[in-house]
Structure formats: structure tokens, C-alpha cells
Scaffold this motif. Sequence first.
Motif, mmCIF file in Angstrom:
data_model
loop_
_atom_site.group_PDB
_atom_site.id
_atom_site.type_symbol
_atom_site.label_atom_id
_atom_site.label_comp_id
_atom_site.label_asym_id
_atom_site.label_seq_id
_atom_site.Cartn_x
_atom_site.Cartn_y
_atom_site.Cartn_z
ATOM 1 N N UNK A 70 0.821 -1.379 0.129
ATOM 2 C CA UNK A 70 0.164 -0.031 0.065
ATOM 3 C C UNK A 70 0.839 1.226 -0.031
ATOM 4 N N UNK A 71 2.052 1.155 0.744
ATOM 5 C CA UNK A 71 3.005 2.267 0.593
ATOM 6 C C UNK A 71 4.324 1.631 0.650
ATOM 7 N N UNK A 72 5.443 2.398 0.283
ATOM 8 C CA UNK A 72 6.872 1.976 0.229
ATOM 9 C C UNK A 72 7.185 1.153 1.378
ATOM 10 N N UNK A 73 6.516 1.449 2.789
ATOM 11 C CA UNK A 73 6.892 0.776 3.924
ATOM 12 C C UNK A 73 6.447 -0.703 3.588
ATOM 13 N N UNK A 74 5.583 -1.017 2.899
ATOM 14 C CA UNK A 74 4.910 -2.414 2.817
ATOM 15 C C UNK A 74 6.147 -3.347 1.882
ATOM 16 N N UNK A 75 7.215 -2.782 1.403
ATOM 17 C CA UNK A 75 7.876 -3.686 0.485
ATOM 18 C C UNK A 75 8.818 -4.632 1.536
ATOM 19 N N UNK A 76 9.105 -5.891 1.067
ATOM 20 C CA UNK A 76 9.835 -6.748 1.765
ATOM 21 C C UNK A 76 10.961 -7.341 0.933
ATOM 22 N N UNK A 77 11.640 -8.302 1.533
ATOM 23 C CA UNK A 77 12.944 -8.993 0.509
ATOM 24 C C UNK A 77 12.187 -9.772 -0.568
ATOM 25 N N UNK A 78 10.765 -10.033 -0.535
ATOM 26 C CA UNK A 78 10.296 -11.070 -1.491
ATOM 27 C C UNK A 78 9.885 -10.258 -2.747
ATOM 28 N N UNK A 79 10.061 -8.795 -2.774
ATOM 29 C CA UNK A 79 9.707 -7.832 -3.792
ATOM 30 C C UNK A 79 10.946 -7.343 -4.600
ATOM 31 N N UNK A 80 10.720 -6.922 -5.818
ATOM 32 C CA UNK A 80 11.612 -6.485 -6.730
ATOM 33 C C UNK A 80 11.318 -5.359 -7.436
ATOM 34 N N UNK A 81 12.067 -4.222 -7.467
ATOM 35 C CA UNK A 81 11.416 -2.759 -7.999
ATOM 36 C C UNK A 81 12.485 -2.556 -9.468
ATOM 37 N N UNK A 82 11.596 -2.589 -10.440
ATOM 38 C CA UNK A 82 12.734 -2.373 -11.702
ATOM 39 C C UNK A 82 12.815 -0.987 -12.033
ATOM 40 N N UNK A 83 14.049 -0.484 -12.371
ATOM 41 C CA UNK A 83 14.393 0.863 -12.494
ATOM 42 C C UNK A 83 15.340 0.729 -13.889
ATOM 43 N N UNK A 84 15.392 1.715 -14.369
ATOM 44 C CA UNK A 84 16.209 1.740 -15.706
ATOM 45 C C UNK A 84 17.560 1.596 -15.491
ATOM 46 N N UNK A 85 17.923 2.312 -14.115
ATOM 47 C CA UNK A 85 19.110 2.253 -13.778
ATOM 48 C C UNK A 85 19.344 2.256 -12.154
ATOM 49 N N UNK A 86 19.702 1.208 -11.435
ATOM 50 C CA UNK A 86 19.619 1.468 -10.003
ATOM 51 C C UNK A 86 20.579 2.398 -9.474
ATOM 52 N N UNK A 87 20.354 2.977 -8.553
ATOM 53 C CA UNK A 87 21.029 4.017 -7.875
ATOM 54 C C UNK A 87 21.091 5.469 -8.642
ATOM 55 N N UNK A 88 21.421 5.620 -9.847
ATOM 56 C CA UNK A 88 21.538 6.865 -10.623
ATOM 57 C C UNK A 88 20.459 7.366 -11.359
ATOM 58 N N UNK A 89 19.609 6.523 -11.855
ATOM 59 C CA UNK A 89 18.312 6.976 -12.607
ATOM 60 C C UNK A 89 17.552 7.978 -12.039
ATOM 61 N N UNK A 90 16.599 8.580 -12.449
ATOM 62 C CA UNK A 90 15.764 9.682 -11.840
ATOM 63 C C UNK A 90 14.857 9.030 -10.935
ATOM 64 N N UNK A 91 14.469 7.612 -11.254
ATOM 65 C CA UNK A 91 13.431 6.775 -10.648
ATOM 66 C C UNK A 91 14.098 6.313 -9.426
ATOM 67 N N UNK A 92 15.326 6.059 -9.672
ATOM 68 C CA UNK A 92 16.020 5.332 -8.360
ATOM 69 C C UNK A 92 16.027 6.767 -7.309
ATOM 70 N N UNK A 93 16.551 7.867 -7.832
ATOM 71 C CA UNK A 93 16.568 9.018 -6.769
ATOM 72 C C UNK A 93 15.402 9.445 -6.128
ATOM 73 N N UNK A 94 14.204 9.395 -6.897
ATOM 74 C CA UNK A 94 12.845 9.457 -6.492
ATOM 75 C C UNK A 94 12.536 8.639 -5.222
ATOM 76 N N UNK A 95 12.931 7.207 -5.443
ATOM 77 C CA UNK A 95 12.770 6.131 -4.535
ATOM 78 C C UNK A 95 13.386 6.361 -3.302
ATOM 79 N N UNK A 96 14.715 6.902 -3.615
ATOM 80 C CA UNK A 96 15.357 7.139 -2.281
ATOM 81 C C UNK A 96 15.034 8.342 -1.609
#
Length: 287
Positions: A127-153
Amino acid sequence: MTHLLSTFAALTLATLIAAAPAHAEGKLRIAEQFGVVYLLLNVAQDQKLIEKHGLKNGVKIDVDWIKLSGGGAVNDALLSGSIDIAGAGVGPLLTIWDRTAGRQNVKGVASLGNFPYYLVSTNPKVKTIADFTDVDRIALPASIVSVQARILQMAAAKQWGIGEFKRLDRLTQSIPHADAAAAVIAGQTEINAHLTYRALVDALAEAAASIANNAAAAVDSYLRVNKSSIDRAFLLKVIRNPQVEFKVAPQNTLGMGQFMFKAGALNNQPKSWRDYFFDHPALAAGS
């Protein structure tokens, strides 16, 4: 039925990035990524607007268009000299600006627009990002450096504090947009969340005006350039969404830069959006 849930949304920006100086006059190599956020480039390519404005300034420009995926690939290509201009999000722009300050001096050329980014999950328990657990995987065009990764951070920092901004990084995987979307829709993988300078800017400004005046024609340009089979009516609805803006002046970028500095992702603290964008009258209303 596949369950898609928006867990957070944020307006962000796609940009064009260039080193100074660019490639030799008369030849321009532009890297774009996948998706409607690069519509300004699609319209410019389809209508040959860069070539048009080059001739207005007395320069015959030969434009090469290259497809890449992810901020890391874009930044590597730019630094290697294999491209002159790159389309990417604010995250990769700030990263490469920081790392090249005083050397190649890479900065943003212009905005490509402002768009809402949604994090979706096929897991009904999320329901929110607090609900993600180790069974989940989040796809990003580039981990760490992409704009999507930064928004997630940024979202993680808001949820758990600045010291925990990397908390969800362990769940992310670098996957091109198209592949990630297909994986989420299929639900069968572990992935469940997903020139001359003046001539170029003038071409983008004309493309932005063209989209505003005739969204239907812009959709046709997108379909032709990308050889896409996406539903035309759906794409037109996306472009006409009031949260979607195609404009060359950057908007609301400094907040991400300040976050990245506080998080230790930048060595240089940006004091203004003008620190990481080249100066041009068309960008005067930026922020």
C-alpha cells in the motif's frame, strides 16, 4: 486480474545533457531513451526541426539518433565521446554535473518536460513503500543513478529519515523500461514493481509549441519515430494530462539536487538550478 497500485507519485523532469564544448559543428549525435517523456525529441526528429533551425543559422546539421536505456548508460556514452547530447532525468544530470565539474563540465541543455512518476506493484499487500519486503523486486532503468532511483530514495528518506535513504536499494534491479513494463504486466517474473546549441534549443522550443497546439500530430510523430503499436487514443490522453508538461525551462529540480547532496551522492552542493544548466534565454523561467 493484475493488481496495480500507485504507492507514491512525484513530478519530475527529463533533460538534455551535454558536455562543453559539443561535437564539431555540423554533426550532432543525440541519445534518447524509451517512453513518451522524450516526445519533444520525437517531434524534433520527425519534423527535422534541428536541421531546420541549423539552416536558419547558416549551418547544415547532420543528426544521428541513438537509443539507450538508463542514466548510467547515457552518462557513460556522453563521457566516452560517443554521443554529444543525451536525454535523461534530473538524477543522472546532477550526478554527471557533479563528477565532471572543473573538467568536462557537463550540464543540462534544456528541459524535456515535467511528468508524474508512479511506483506500481502487482503485490496487493503493498500500500506504501513501507510495505515492501525482501520478496519484492523494483525495476528501474538504472539502479542508484536514474531519476526513478533517486525519487525512490527521496521517498525512503521521507519515510524513514535521511540516513535510511538507501533502504530500498537492495530491492532494485536495472531493467530497461519496456522490459520492466512487460514483466509487470505479465506477472510471471520476480519483478513486481517498475548541433549547434542554439539550433537545438530553438528546435525543442518549436517542438514544445507544436505539442501544445496539436497534440494529435505529436502522437503521430511518436508512433512513427518509435514504430510503436501503442493505442493512439490512450497516448493522446496521456499527453493531454494536465500533470504532463512539455517545456524547455526546467522546473522544481533544485530539491533533488539538495537531497542528493545531503545524502552524500554529490560532492558539490548546487545553490541554484543555473549551476547545472547552460544559460539560455529560453530557460530563463527555470527553477
